[in-house]
Scaffold this active site. Structure first.
Site, PDB file in Angstrom:
ATOM      1  N   ASP A 138      -3.767   2.609  -5.487  1.00 48.18           N
ATOM      2  CA  ASP A 138      -2.463   2.708  -4.511  1.00 48.18           C
ATOM      3  C   ASP A 138      -2.358   1.540  -3.627  1.00 48.18           C
ATOM      4  O   ASP A 138      -1.445   1.375  -2.750  1.00 48.18           O
ATOM      5  CB  ASP A 138      -2.625   3.774  -3.427  1.00 48.18           C
ATOM      6  CG  ASP A 138      -3.705   3.654  -2.811  1.00 48.18           C
ATOM      7  OD1 ASP A 138      -4.806   3.091  -2.829  1.00 48.18           O
ATOM      8  OD2 ASP A 138      -3.704   4.587  -1.741  1.00 48.18           O
ATOM      9  N   GLU A 139      -2.996   0.105  -4.083  1.00 44.58           N
ATOM     10  CA  GLU A 139      -3.060  -0.758  -3.417  1.00 44.58           C
ATOM     11  C   GLU A 139      -2.777  -2.206  -4.211  1.00 44.58           C
ATOM     12  O   GLU A 139      -3.467  -2.147  -5.200  1.00 44.58           O
ATOM     13  CB  GLU A 139      -4.229  -1.047  -2.516  1.00 44.58           C
ATOM     14  CG  GLU A 139      -4.472  -2.145  -1.441  1.00 44.58           C
ATOM     15  CD  GLU A 139      -5.961  -1.960  -0.757  1.00 44.58           C
ATOM     16  OE1 GLU A 139      -5.736  -2.593   0.340  1.00 44.58           O
ATOM     17  OE2 GLU A 139      -6.617  -1.143  -1.088  1.00 44.58           O
ATOM     18  N   ASP A 167       0.910  -1.258   0.050  1.00 46.03           N
ATOM     19  CA  ASP A 167      -0.041  -0.171  -0.027  1.00 46.03           C
ATOM     20  C   ASP A 167       0.771   1.309  -0.063  1.00 46.03           C
ATOM     21  O   ASP A 167       1.570   1.359   0.932  1.00 46.03           O
ATOM     22  CB  ASP A 167      -0.945  -0.013   1.373  1.00 46.03           C
ATOM     23  CG  ASP A 167      -2.052   0.751   1.158  1.00 46.03           C
ATOM     24  OD1 ASP A 167      -2.092   1.786   0.108  1.00 46.03           O
ATOM     25  OD2 ASP A 167      -2.976   0.769   1.881  1.00 46.03           O
TER      26      ASP A 167
END
Length: 404
Positions: free
Chosen positions: A103-104, A9
């Site tokens: 973003d993960e 993350d």
């Protein structure tokens, strides 16, 4: 074989991107999101969080809590560019991965211990991402996705954490129940009313009790609390729906403006469907009044991606839905029941000129951008559009209402 699932993350991703672009923003309180009165915090720096600010909060409230914070509107294309840089690094180094959001990421490193060492490999991957992208990133690693995700949260900021096999329950036990994915505000209140505050309490509860209180979600939460929920890695996200919304800076009852917005939304969604060789079978329209009451209405239609079918249907739905004659805060259009296929010509209604017009307009949009050509009825809503292919297998780009 023991599974090794990695969760990565990017820390306060939008904030980190802005600091990468402008180093003067380092260590300063920063808010990214809508800058108007109706704006929402898409991301906030750690410096603002001690004042109670969090993503998904009204920007107006956030600035009241932390008046010294610098506010930046943000740029979707910039964040997509940096996300793609990280994605390419992971794609090169990992055999199977899932991009869960901008973003993960999840990655399956099972079997790598025999050759290299999964944790060492993950550590080197993280360092490479930091070096090549310039962005801080954290990871958690365990036997399943859920425990790894929680471990990442505990590792932050810009750190890493390994939960060895057999220690999942011990790791989760002292944590707040809020740490379990799928425990939202409503579920949290229900559990707190029962006196449940720590994961350990759920671990000690019978499964039947959790199901009786929370239904099917109770079983999921119980399994996650015990570290035994094992959802699979999803390498490709098949889009089943596509939607767009507009929150007005000022509540309105201006029918010209409202219909222009809906027209532009329907036109854009129809173009996205044609671009992806998709058809929709269900249309829905949503409105939110100034008193925050929200209503929606949907209709089944023959599978299509044609403007001249979708646009009138959307406007008719709005006409049926808008009954209260109150000021409107938000409007939205959604196409769902999406399947693959090309538009089928209607022998009675379609003309060769109309199909040629679609092809010509789409050719211009593909070459010069979505906003390069539009109908006159859409002119009042120029900013409605997308900046990426919604059917590329990646998850939707989420800019707000998500706690990062």
């Amino acid at each position: 074989m023991q599974k090794n699932i990695l969760h990565l993350d990017l820390d306060t991703f939008f904030v980190s991107c802005e600091r990468l672009i402008d180093s003067r923003l380092q260590k300063k309180p920063l808010l990214v999101g809508g800058t108007g009165d109706r704006g929402v915090v898409a991301a906030c720096s750690y410096e603002t969080r001690r004042f109670g600010v969090h993503s998904g909060m009204s920007m107006k409230i956030a600035k009241r809590l932390c008046p010294e914070a610098i506010t930046i509107r943000g740029n979707t294309s910039t964040y997509s560019k940096y996300s793609n840089i990280v994605t390419e690094i992971i794609k090169e180094k990992v055999p199977l991965f899932e991009k869960a959001s901008i973003d993960e990421f999840y990655a399956d490193l099972t079997g790598m211990d025999a050759f290299f060492g999964s944790y060492k490999y993950a550590s080197e991957l993280r360092q490479r991402i930091i070096k090549e992208s310039g962005l801080p990133i954290s990871f958690g690693m365990s036997q399943n996705k859920i425990v790894s995700k929680v471990a990442t949260g505990e590792a932050k900021p810009n750190n890493q954490l390994l939960i060895n096999a057999g220690f999942e329950k011990d790791f989760l036990a002292p944590l707040s129940i809020r740490k379990i994915p799928s425990v939202g505000n409503k579920t949290y209140q229900i559990l707190r009313n029962l006196g449940v505050d720590k994961v350990k309490v759920i671990q000690e509860m019978p499964l039947e009790m959790m199901i009786s209180v929370l239904g099917a979600n109770g079983k999921t939460i119980w399994k996650r609390a015990n570290g035994i929920d094992n959802p699979p890695i999803i390498a490709f996200h098949e889009r089943k729906s596509l939607s767009t919304e507009r929150t007005y800076n000022k509540d309105t009852i201006d029918m010209v403006k409202l219909k222009a917005t809906l027209f532009a939304m329907a036109e854009n969604l129809a173009y996205q469907l044609r671009k992806g060789d998709k058809l929709t079978g269900t249309l829905s329209v949503k409105i939110r009044y100034s008193d925050f009451n929200t209503y929606s209405k949907q209709i089944k239609i023959p599978y299509t991606s044609a403007d001249h079918i979708i646009i009138p249907a959307v406007l008719e739905l709005f006409k049926k839905l808008y009954q209260r004659r109150l000021l409107i805060r938000l409007v939205g259009v959604k196409v769902s029941d999406i399947v693959s296929g090309n538009y089928q010509i209607n022998l009675f209604d379609d003309t060769e000129q109309m199909l040629d017009l679609y092809n010509a307009m789409d050719t211009v949009r593909n070459k010069y951008g979505e906003l390069s050509i539009m109908r006159a009825s859409s002119m009042g809503a120029k900013s409605i559009g997308r900046f990426s292919n919604p059917f590329n297998g990646e998850p939707p780009l989420v800019l707000a209402h998500r706690k990062q």
